[in-house]
Design an enzyme around this catalytic site. Sequence first.
Site, PDB file in Angstrom:
ATOM      1  N   LEU A  88       0.744  -1.021   0.056  1.00 58.07           N
ATOM      2  CA  LEU A  88       0.043   0.107  -0.052  1.00 58.07           C
ATOM      3  C   LEU A  88       0.730   1.203   0.013  1.00 58.07           C
ATOM      4  O   LEU A  88       0.657   2.528  -0.464  1.00 58.07           O
ATOM      5  CB  LEU A  88      -0.943   0.061   1.216  1.00 58.07           C
ATOM      6  CG  LEU A  88      -2.091  -1.232   1.264  1.00 58.07           C
ATOM      7  CD1 LEU A  88      -2.836  -1.065   2.639  1.00 58.07           C
ATOM      8  CD2 LEU A  88      -2.612  -1.025   0.108  1.00 58.07           C
ATOM      9  N   PHE A  93       9.800   4.791   8.374  1.00 61.64           N
ATOM     10  CA  PHE A  93      10.343   3.623   8.929  1.00 61.64           C
ATOM     11  C   PHE A  93       9.564   2.296   8.905  1.00 61.64           C
ATOM     12  O   PHE A  93       9.673   1.424   9.507  1.00 61.64           O
ATOM     13  CB  PHE A  93      10.365   3.880  10.607  1.00 61.64           C
ATOM     14  CG  PHE A  93       8.939   3.745  11.486  1.00 61.64           C
ATOM     15  CD1 PHE A  93       8.705   2.800  12.489  1.00 61.64           C
ATOM     16  CD2 PHE A  93       7.973   4.652  11.085  1.00 61.64           C
ATOM     17  CE1 PHE A  93       7.877   2.524  13.193  1.00 61.64           C
ATOM     18  CE2 PHE A  93       6.918   4.360  11.894  1.00 61.64           C
ATOM     19  CZ  PHE A  93       6.641   3.242  12.767  1.00 61.64           C
ATOM     20  N   LYS A 110       0.547  -2.060   9.099  1.00 60.13           N
ATOM     21  CA  LYS A 110       1.844  -1.084   9.154  1.00 60.13           C
ATOM     22  C   LYS A 110       2.912  -2.181   9.701  1.00 60.13           C
ATOM     23  O   LYS A 110       2.818  -2.828  10.831  1.00 60.13           O
ATOM     24  CB  LYS A 110       1.320  -0.008  10.193  1.00 60.13           C
ATOM     25  CG  LYS A 110       2.468   0.827  10.292  1.00 60.13           C
ATOM     26  CD  LYS A 110       2.055   2.182  11.161  1.00 60.13           C
ATOM     27  CE  LYS A 110       3.024   3.048  11.517  1.00 60.13           C
ATOM     28  NZ  LYS A 110       2.658   4.126  12.308  1.00 60.13           N
ATOM     29  N   ASP A 204       1.053  15.672  14.822  1.00 60.02           N
ATOM     30  CA  ASP A 204       1.498  15.626  13.435  1.00 60.02           C
ATOM     31  C   ASP A 204       0.337  15.462  12.422  1.00 60.02           C
ATOM     32  O   ASP A 204       0.088  14.680  11.544  1.00 60.02           O
ATOM     33  CB  ASP A 204       2.329  14.248  13.032  1.00 60.02           C
ATOM     34  CG  ASP A 204       3.081  14.266  11.721  1.00 60.02           C
ATOM     35  OD1 ASP A 204       3.400  15.462  11.374  1.00 60.02           O
ATOM     36  OD2 ASP A 204       3.511  13.335  11.436  1.00 60.02           O
ATOM     37  N   GLU A 553      -1.943  71.174  36.048  1.00 57.90           N
ATOM     38  CA  GLU A 553      -3.388  70.898  36.392  1.00 57.90           C
ATOM     39  C   GLU A 553      -3.589  69.458  36.217  1.00 57.90           C
ATOM     40  O   GLU A 553      -3.276  68.538  35.455  1.00 57.90           O
ATOM     41  CB  GLU A 553      -4.129  72.102  35.581  1.00 57.90           C
ATOM     42  CG  GLU A 553      -3.758  73.482  35.767  1.00 57.90           C
ATOM     43  CD  GLU A 553      -4.335  74.157  34.625  1.00 57.90           C
ATOM     44  OE1 GLU A 553      -5.508  73.706  33.960  1.00 57.90           O
ATOM     45  OE2 GLU A 553      -4.306  75.207  34.522  1.00 57.90           O
ATOM     46  N   HIS A 569     -11.925  70.475  38.603  1.00 58.82           N
ATOM     47  CA  HIS A 569     -10.677  70.806  38.111  1.00 58.82           C
ATOM     48  C   HIS A 569      -9.595  71.406  39.225  1.00 58.82           C
ATOM     49  O   HIS A 569     -10.143  72.317  40.284  1.00 58.82           O
ATOM     50  CB  HIS A 569     -10.480  71.993  36.912  1.00 58.82           C
ATOM     51  CG  HIS A 569      -9.487  72.516  36.617  1.00 58.82           C
ATOM     52  ND1 HIS A 569      -8.811  73.720  37.097  1.00 58.82           N
ATOM     53  CD2 HIS A 569      -8.652  72.027  35.404  1.00 58.82           C
ATOM     54  CE1 HIS A 569      -7.611  73.898  36.437  1.00 58.82           C
ATOM     55  NE2 HIS A 569      -7.592  72.817  35.354  1.00 58.82           N
TER      56      HIS A 569
END
Length: 705
Positions: A88, A93, A110, A204, A553, A569
């Site tokens: 296949l 590896f 495999k 992966d 200020e 202020h």
Amino acid sequence: MSLGPLKAINDKQLNTRSKLVHTPIKGNTADLVGKENHFKQTKRLDPNNDHHHQPAQKKKREKLSALCKTPPSLIKTRGKDYHRGHFLGEGGFARCFQIKDDSGEIFAAKTVAKASIKSEKTRKKLLSEIQIHKSMSHPNIVQFIDCFEDDSNVYILLEICPNGSLMELLKRRKVLTEPEVRFFTTQICGAIKYMHSRRVIHRDLKLGNIFFDSNYNLKIGDFGLAAVLANESERKYTICGTPNYIAPEVLMGKHSGHSFEVDIWSLGVMLYALLIGKPPFQARDVNTIYERIKCRDFSFPRDKPISDEGKILIRDILSLDPIERPSLTEIMDYVWFRGTFPPSIPSTVMSEAPNFEDIPEEQSLVNFKDCMEKSLLLESMSSDKIQRQKRDYISSIKSSIDKLEEYHQNRPFLPHSLSPGGTKQKYKEVVDIEAQRRLNDLAREARIRRAQQAVLRKELIATSTNVIKSEISLRILASECHLTLNGIVEAEAQYKMGGLPKSRLPKIKHPMIVTKWVDYSNKHGFSYQLSTEDIGVLFNNGTTVLRLADAEEFWYISYDDREGWVASHYLLSEKPRELSRHLEVVDFFAKYMKANLSRVSTFGREEYHKDDVFLRRYTRYKPFVMFELSDGTFQFNFKDHHKMAISDGGKLVTYISPSHESTTYPLVEVLKYGEIPGYPESNFREKLTLIKEGLKQKSTIVTVD
């Protein structure tokens, strides 16, 4: 029935006996081999030494798969025999063969040569792959069947996937349509979600490792680089993966490590590759690929258009910061998935693009839900949503008692050896689509728009903001948001009608903007510097001190039940004693920002800036930080370092580039041009969509009894 997380791999020998075929590994397990030439999963790589791109060696190293001899025509095991069939494919590896049992059932074997076993380390790697894969049980993961050995080889029997891989599909078709990619992405997300729930990182994920079964459903395979985390907080430090798909934190994370987010990154790479035809960071040599990944250097080619919704999803997934990437649950909530969605993939997909244009919107939603159910996404997502609802409820309670709102922050690796569609050829991992369709009637357009907005609202969940104690203040803020949103909508309508004559365009006035900021709300509050050089601190108790740059200020601003805010202020030389500590904090942040932060713009005070301006509210979302200034300007600092400000009631838009270049235009002119002139990388339309949704959310007043 849900399975618990896997335990971390230990040194004990594994029981590889399968429930399906009782043929355990025989003999001394120390003889088993691992993927030694798969050096990326163990060595800390120098990117210059990737085996895909190494300079010619004096003597070419033979692939370990070459040590694997062709198995005998009859493979005998204890209790069961197998007949070897076609070859296949092969990887670095292992080689893969078709085998058939006495009943005629076909599997993929495999095959790893025992001659390639050189150390206990490689044996453990193979055993780790076997253990992890054997524990997987999901409709979109290649099924592990059995594992056994003979005198020469170790055989891993797997479910056969007879129709090739996504890599083969892309090689044949060059580019895919968005409907089929939605289908594929949903199935892949289901498999990743399952793996992550078991504390498994694949590491992966790529087109060559995702295969088609007989019905063209996807199956993830090849667990050679997979890792199991002992707990959710564990990090992995091995540099591993395939160059085009490797996440930036893997390349740069020698000290910080990586986790589940690397699989999310790979998903984004695959999504881009399927829609564009090649990976986003593709280059001739691996070093250039790595540099582009580390800089997030990619773009969408103009000759291969994809939907704006698709671009938004891809950009979000490919965030450099792993924390900024959406979770799998969040990915499935993106607007992009609400487009045309097929019930299945036809068998002709390998040769021609499917036509899904006749699928109505309602059926697409049904198909999407059905695909999620089959991929086992809905059950896990529902539990996530319950947790999200709990967090939202708790956050609303926090705001009602005047606390700061804190929301949940918020190498060729066997490319074909699991599929008979593969060949000996070593695949190279390089890799208006859907023309905009006219809607049949206005009602359908409205339904789609509402569905998109609903999903977009889920993306815009505040992670932090300052508490507004006064109801009248909330109403003023909501009114400003509503006014500006209406101004944007009006500009869009004017654009659709052909724009405005120059005589009617609004006069350009650069707004006052936030040029530096520090969020220290865990202790003091939120500090900022304006383009006028004024320094402000919005304290956790809701008050603000604004120190002026051009005078000795300052202003002290607090909430008022009648006016919304009231400002007092003072001269610095006449400051009230009770404000001394406040001014010390302002001075501290002023020195910190001067020493550590750079201005994001060259804007300064203009003659038309008559009044001093302060920050009323800031909100941190995942896509951006939103600033609401007292002159009605709204500023949005996006996570990609582009910034936009909307001023003059939605008539003007200011753009600040990552390199601090600043410009202001009438919004209707930018809409007419299609982007910020000279800055196509600004992704203006996508950002404007997010801005409108942010303003819309803030236009609603939420009160707590």
